[in-house]
Design a protein around this motif. Structure first.
Motif, PDB file in Angstrom:
ATOM      1  N   ASN A  18      -0.272   2.652   2.040  1.00  0.00           N
ATOM      2  CA  ASN A  18      -0.798   3.993   1.771  1.00  0.00           C
ATOM      3  C   ASN A  18      -1.379   4.044   0.359  1.00  0.00           C
ATOM      4  OD1 ASN A  18       0.402   5.221   4.257  1.00  0.00           O
ATOM      5  ND2 ASN A  18       2.277   4.622   3.213  1.00  0.00           N
ATOM      6  N   PRO A  19      -2.520   3.429   0.128  1.00  0.00           N
ATOM      7  CA  PRO A  19      -3.041   3.357  -1.241  1.00  0.00           C
ATOM      8  C   PRO A  19      -3.446   4.704  -1.833  1.00  0.00           C
ATOM      9  CG  PRO A  19      -4.621   2.458   0.318  1.00  0.00           C
ATOM     10  CD  PRO A  19      -3.373   2.749   1.079  1.00  0.00           C
ATOM     11  N   ASP A  20      -3.778   5.676  -1.000  1.00  0.00           N
ATOM     12  CA  ASP A  20      -4.220   6.963  -1.532  1.00  0.00           C
ATOM     13  C   ASP A  20      -3.182   8.072  -1.334  1.00  0.00           C
ATOM     14  OD1 ASP A  20      -4.525   6.794   1.179  1.00  0.00           O
ATOM     15  OD2 ASP A  20      -6.348   8.007   1.251  1.00  0.00           O
ATOM     16  N   ALA A  21      -1.909   7.722  -1.183  1.00  0.00           N
ATOM     17  CA  ALA A  21      -0.852   8.720  -0.988  1.00  0.00           C
ATOM     18  C   ALA A  21      -0.549   9.429  -2.304  1.00  0.00           C
ATOM     19  CB  ALA A  21       0.407   8.052  -0.462  1.00  0.00           C
ATOM     20  N   THR A  22      -0.217  10.708  -2.203  1.00  0.00           N
ATOM     21  CA  THR A  22       0.122  11.487  -3.392  1.00  0.00           C
ATOM     22  C   THR A  22       1.600  11.294  -3.732  1.00  0.00           C
ATOM     23  OG1 THR A  22       0.731  13.433  -2.109  1.00  0.00           O
ATOM     24  CG2 THR A  22      -1.588  13.232  -2.763  1.00  0.00           C
ATOM     25  N   ALA A  23       1.977  11.781  -4.905  1.00  0.00           N
ATOM     26  CA  ALA A  23       3.372  11.675  -5.328  1.00  0.00           C
ATOM     27  C   ALA A  23       4.286  12.451  -4.381  1.00  0.00           C
ATOM     28  CB  ALA A  23       3.531  12.192  -6.755  1.00  0.00           C
ATOM     29  N   GLU A  24       3.821  13.589  -3.903  1.00  0.00           N
ATOM     30  CA  GLU A  24       4.622  14.395  -2.974  1.00  0.00           C
ATOM     31  C   GLU A  24       4.830  13.655  -1.650  1.00  0.00           C
ATOM     32  OE1 GLU A  24       7.067  17.350  -2.006  1.00  0.00           O
ATOM     33  OE2 GLU A  24       6.045  17.179  -3.932  1.00  0.00           O
ATOM     34  N   GLN A  25       3.794  13.009  -1.150  1.00  0.00           N
ATOM     35  CA  GLN A  25       3.919  12.228   0.082  1.00  0.00           C
ATOM     36  C   GLN A  25       4.872  11.054  -0.119  1.00  0.00           C
ATOM     37  OE1 GLN A  25      -0.216  11.327   0.605  1.00  0.00           O
ATOM     38  NE2 GLN A  25      -0.516  12.958   2.131  1.00  0.00           N
ATOM     39  N   ARG A  26       4.808  10.442  -1.294  1.00  0.00           N
ATOM     40  CA  ARG A  26       5.697   9.323  -1.602  1.00  0.00           C
ATOM     41  C   ARG A  26       7.152   9.786  -1.627  1.00  0.00           C
ATOM     42  NH1 ARG A  26       3.946   7.945  -6.500  1.00  0.00           N
ATOM     43  NH2 ARG A  26       5.649   8.976  -7.556  1.00  0.00           N
ATOM     44  N   LYS A  27       7.413  10.950  -2.218  1.00  0.00           N
ATOM     45  CA  LYS A  27       8.782  11.469  -2.282  1.00  0.00           C
ATOM     46  C   LYS A  27       9.329  11.764  -0.894  1.00  0.00           C
ATOM     47  CE  LYS A  27       8.354  13.506  -6.854  1.00  0.00           C
ATOM     48  NZ  LYS A  27       8.292  14.757  -7.629  1.00  0.00           N
ATOM     49  N   VAL A  28       8.505  12.356  -0.044  1.00  0.00           N
ATOM     50  CA  VAL A  28       8.935  12.666   1.322  1.00  0.00           C
ATOM     51  C   VAL A  28       9.206  11.378   2.095  1.00  0.00           C
ATOM     52  CG1 VAL A  28       8.184  13.673   3.518  1.00  0.00           C
ATOM     53  CG2 VAL A  28       7.783  14.900   1.379  1.00  0.00           C
ATOM     54  N   ALA A  29       8.329  10.397   1.938  1.00  0.00           N
ATOM     55  CA  ALA A  29       8.504   9.128   2.646  1.00  0.00           C
ATOM     56  C   ALA A  29       9.752   8.392   2.155  1.00  0.00           C
ATOM     57  CB  ALA A  29       7.269   8.254   2.467  1.00  0.00           C
ATOM     58  N   TRP A  30      10.027   8.434   0.844  1.00  0.00           N
ATOM     59  CA  TRP A  30      11.222   7.770   0.310  1.00  0.00           C
ATOM     60  C   TRP A  30      12.484   8.445   0.836  1.00  0.00           C
ATOM     61  CZ3 TRP A  30      13.605   3.732  -1.033  1.00  0.00           C
ATOM     62  CH2 TRP A  30      14.804   3.775  -1.738  1.00  0.00           C
ATOM     63  N   THR A  31      12.481   9.762   0.903  1.00  0.00           N
ATOM     64  CA  THR A  31      13.637  10.480   1.423  1.00  0.00           C
ATOM     65  C   THR A  31      13.925  10.070   2.864  1.00  0.00           C
ATOM     66  OG1 THR A  31      13.145  12.352  -0.018  1.00  0.00           O
ATOM     67  CG2 THR A  31      14.620  12.768   1.821  1.00  0.00           C
ATOM     68  N   ALA A  32      12.876   9.886   3.647  1.00  0.00           N
ATOM     69  CA  ALA A  32      13.052   9.493   5.047  1.00  0.00           C
ATOM     70  C   ALA A  32      13.532   8.049   5.175  1.00  0.00           C
ATOM     71  CB  ALA A  32      11.746   9.680   5.801  1.00  0.00           C
ATOM     72  N   ALA A  33      13.070   7.166   4.302  1.00  0.00           N
ATOM     73  CA  ALA A  33      13.376   5.740   4.421  1.00  0.00           C
ATOM     74  C   ALA A  33      14.554   5.303   3.557  1.00  0.00           C
ATOM     75  CB  ALA A  33      12.150   4.923   4.031  1.00  0.00           C
ATOM     76  N   LYS A  34      15.075   6.186   2.737  1.00  0.00           N
ATOM     77  CA  LYS A  34      16.055   5.836   1.708  1.00  0.00           C
ATOM     78  C   LYS A  34      17.296   5.132   2.251  1.00  0.00           C
ATOM     79  CE  LYS A  34      18.327   8.070  -2.183  1.00  0.00           C
ATOM     80  NZ  LYS A  34      18.494   9.352  -2.862  1.00  0.00           N
ATOM     81  N   GLN A  35      17.898   5.664   3.295  1.00  0.00           N
ATOM     82  CA  GLN A  35      19.158   5.115   3.792  1.00  0.00           C
ATOM     83  C   GLN A  35      19.007   3.659   4.242  1.00  0.00           C
ATOM     84  OE1 GLN A  35      20.852   7.324   7.017  1.00  0.00           O
ATOM     85  NE2 GLN A  35      22.851   6.397   6.780  1.00  0.00           N
ATOM     86  N   GLY A  36      17.997   3.375   5.025  1.00  0.00           N
ATOM     87  CA  GLY A  36      17.780   2.009   5.491  1.00  0.00           C
ATOM     88  C   GLY A  36      17.389   1.066   4.372  1.00  0.00           C
ATOM     89  N   GLU A  37      16.600   1.560   3.435  1.00  0.00           N
ATOM     90  CA  GLU A  37      16.158   0.712   2.329  1.00  0.00           C
ATOM     91  C   GLU A  37      17.304   0.385   1.378  1.00  0.00           C
ATOM     92  OE1 GLU A  37      13.192  -0.758   2.035  1.00  0.00           O
ATOM     93  OE2 GLU A  37      12.647   0.140   3.946  1.00  0.00           O
ATOM     94  N   ILE A  38      18.207   1.327   1.160  1.00  0.00           N
ATOM     95  CA  ILE A  38      19.355   1.052   0.292  1.00  0.00           C
ATOM     96  C   ILE A  38      20.260   0.013   0.944  1.00  0.00           C
ATOM     97  CG2 ILE A  38      21.481   2.078  -0.625  1.00  0.00           C
ATOM     98  CD1 ILE A  38      19.827   4.466  -1.475  1.00  0.00           C
TER      99      ILE A  38
END
Length: 114
Positions: free
Chosen positions: A67-87
């Protein structure tokens, strides 16, 4: 069909009271005291921060590539969704490094000489 007057004694009999205790759940189980958690050691806190840093950094590289053109807000939402598996992946990475003999140490901050 039950009338309201007929249902009243049934409802009263279902309410908990001294005569209507469940023998399978003694009050000691129902009113169990909460145990205080022991505070985390500084090593545990540091390891938790290291796991999060490794997980976020690895995830961020993949996210930016996809996602090269994703905004900071989109990045935060995506991290929240992926956080558990990534940790979880981050913990596995840290464990693998430890098994191979690597030790993670955070350098102490150098103080300015007067």
């Amino acid at each position: 069909m039950l009338s309201l007057r007929a249902a009243l004694p049934i409802a009263q009999s279902l309410q908990p009271g001294p005569d209507n205790r469940n023998p399978h759940f003694p009050e000691s189980v129902i009113m169990a005291e909460t145990k205080e958690k022991t505070p985390k050691t500084p090593e545990q806190t540091a390891m938790r921060k290291a796991v999060r840093l490794v997980a976020y950094t690895a995830w961020l590289q993949d996210f930016r590539a996809n996602n090269p053109d994703a905004t900071a807000e989109q990045r935060k939402v995506a991290w929240t969704a992926a956080k558990q598996g990534e940790i979880r992946k981050g913990r596995k990475i840290i464990k693998a490094l430890k098994r191979k003999g690597y030790d993670l140490t955070k350098p102490e901050r150098a103080t300015e000489a007067a």
